[in-house]
Scaffold this motif. Sequence first.
Motif, short mmCIF file in Angstrom:
data_model
loop_
_atom_site.label_atom_id
_atom_site.label_comp_id
_atom_site.label_asym_id
_atom_site.label_seq_id
_atom_site.Cartn_x
_atom_site.Cartn_y
_atom_site.Cartn_z
N VAL A 109 -2.08 -3.31 4.68
CA VAL A 109 -1.83 -3.13 6.28
C VAL A 109 -2.32 -1.58 6.55
CG1 VAL A 109 -0.23 -2.77 8.26
CG2 VAL A 109 -0.17 -4.85 6.52
N ALA A 110 -1.97 -0.70 5.65
CA ALA A 110 -2.40 0.71 5.68
C ALA A 110 -3.80 0.75 5.52
CB ALA A 110 -1.55 1.64 4.63
N ASN A 111 -4.21 0.07 4.49
CA ASN A 111 -5.69 0.26 4.43
C ASN A 111 -6.67 -0.21 5.57
OD1 ASN A 111 -5.55 1.45 1.83
ND2 ASN A 111 -5.68 -0.51 0.91
N SER A 112 -6.18 -1.18 6.09
CA SER A 112 -6.94 -2.05 7.27
C SER A 112 -6.77 -1.03 8.47
CB SER A 112 -6.12 -3.40 7.68
OG SER A 112 -4.90 -3.37 8.17
N PHE A 113 -5.71 0.03 8.68
CA PHE A 113 -5.66 0.66 9.87
C PHE A 113 -6.29 2.17 9.65
CE2 PHE A 113 -1.55 -1.87 10.84
CZ PHE A 113 -2.03 -2.37 11.80
N LYS A 114 -6.75 2.39 8.39
CA LYS A 114 -7.57 3.55 8.21
C LYS A 114 -8.43 3.94 9.02
CE LYS A 114 -6.11 4.49 3.33
NZ LYS A 114 -6.69 4.68 2.07
N ASP A 115 -9.54 3.07 9.30
CA ASP A 115 -10.58 3.25 10.29
C ASP A 115 -10.15 3.66 11.85
OD1 ASP A 115 -12.13 3.22 8.17
OD2 ASP A 115 -12.57 1.16 8.29
N ASP A 116 -9.09 2.72 12.22
CA ASP A 116 -8.61 2.62 13.67
C ASP A 116 -7.59 3.53 13.94
OD1 ASP A 116 -10.35 0.26 13.80
OD2 ASP A 116 -8.77 -0.90 13.54
N PHE A 117 -7.05 4.18 13.14
CA PHE A 117 -5.84 5.31 13.69
C PHE A 117 -6.04 6.56 13.46
CE2 PHE A 117 -2.85 1.62 12.84
CZ PHE A 117 -2.34 1.71 14.08
N THR A 118 -5.23 7.64 14.20
CA THR A 118 -5.77 8.68 14.14
C THR A 118 -4.89 9.32 12.98
OG1 THR A 118 -3.66 9.17 15.45
CG2 THR A 118 -5.54 8.80 16.78
N GLU A 119 -5.07 10.54 12.62
CA GLU A 119 -4.50 11.22 11.64
C GLU A 119 -2.84 11.16 11.72
OE1 GLU A 119 -4.11 12.93 8.07
OE2 GLU A 119 -6.05 12.28 8.95
N THR A 120 -2.36 11.29 12.89
CA THR A 120 -0.86 11.10 13.12
C THR A 120 -0.36 9.81 12.78
OG1 THR A 120 -1.20 12.68 15.07
CG2 THR A 120 0.93 11.33 14.92
N SER A 121 -1.13 8.81 13.22
CA SER A 121 -0.67 7.48 12.81
C SER A 121 -0.68 7.26 11.30
CB SER A 121 -1.42 6.33 13.41
OG SER A 121 -1.36 6.49 14.78
N MET A 122 -1.73 7.69 10.54
CA MET A 122 -1.80 7.71 9.00
C MET A 122 -0.61 8.65 8.53
SD MET A 122 -3.81 5.66 8.58
CE MET A 122 -3.76 5.99 6.69
N TYR A 123 -0.21 9.53 9.06
CA TYR A 123 0.92 10.45 8.54
C TYR A 123 2.22 9.65 8.69
CZ TYR A 123 4.70 14.07 8.41
OH TYR A 123 5.78 14.56 7.99
N ILE A 124 2.29 8.90 9.89
CA ILE A 124 3.53 8.24 9.90
C ILE A 124 3.58 6.87 8.68
CG2 ILE A 124 4.56 6.48 11.42
CD1 ILE A 124 3.69 8.26 13.77
N ILE A 125 2.51 6.54 8.43
CA ILE A 125 2.43 5.23 7.56
C ILE A 125 2.74 5.75 6.13
CG2 ILE A 125 0.91 3.57 6.45
CD1 ILE A 125 -0.67 3.14 9.24
#
Length: 170
Positions: A50-66
């Motif tokens: 799930v985290a890898n699938s969202f890497k392209d779509d999310f902002t840096e903030t979302s990636m930090y949360i994950i």
Amino acid sequence: MAKREKIILVVMAIVVAFGLYDLLFSSGAKKKPVAMVTGVDETNKFISDVANSFKDDFTETSMYIIRQAKSEWGRDPFWKTERRPEAKADAKAEAVVESRKETKAQEVRVYTGYLEMNDQKLAIINGAEYELGDELGRGGPVIKSIDPKQVIIADPGTAEEIVLPLNETR
């Protein structure tokens, strides 16, 4: 049939027709059902996918949360830490003393009325009715005696008595 009834029926027919079209002929993307995850390894793999699938779509903030959700927590943020028991008791005692000082300084009691019904005497203090033995607030002074001209209030923590004279306004 009235004009507004005809309009309502036409709108309803359009909604039903659209619903049938969407149900039967919609060529929307069909999603695959999600498989049940049972083991810890499968759960970690699912989270990584799930985290890898969202890497392209999310902002840096979302990636930090994950990333933070996957890492171990150092301490529970909802756990209240307590001070030493003796410091806590001292702080409580100080708070009680200060609150009593503040309430004594701030409280202005006015005896404005007297009622006597059969054997029952009532004093009206600050707009509230009190009988013999009633407390003025939780843990506060107690009504010791009620007379038509004055009320005597005793503080249970001390031997101090307060005499409130009747304050009649005309």
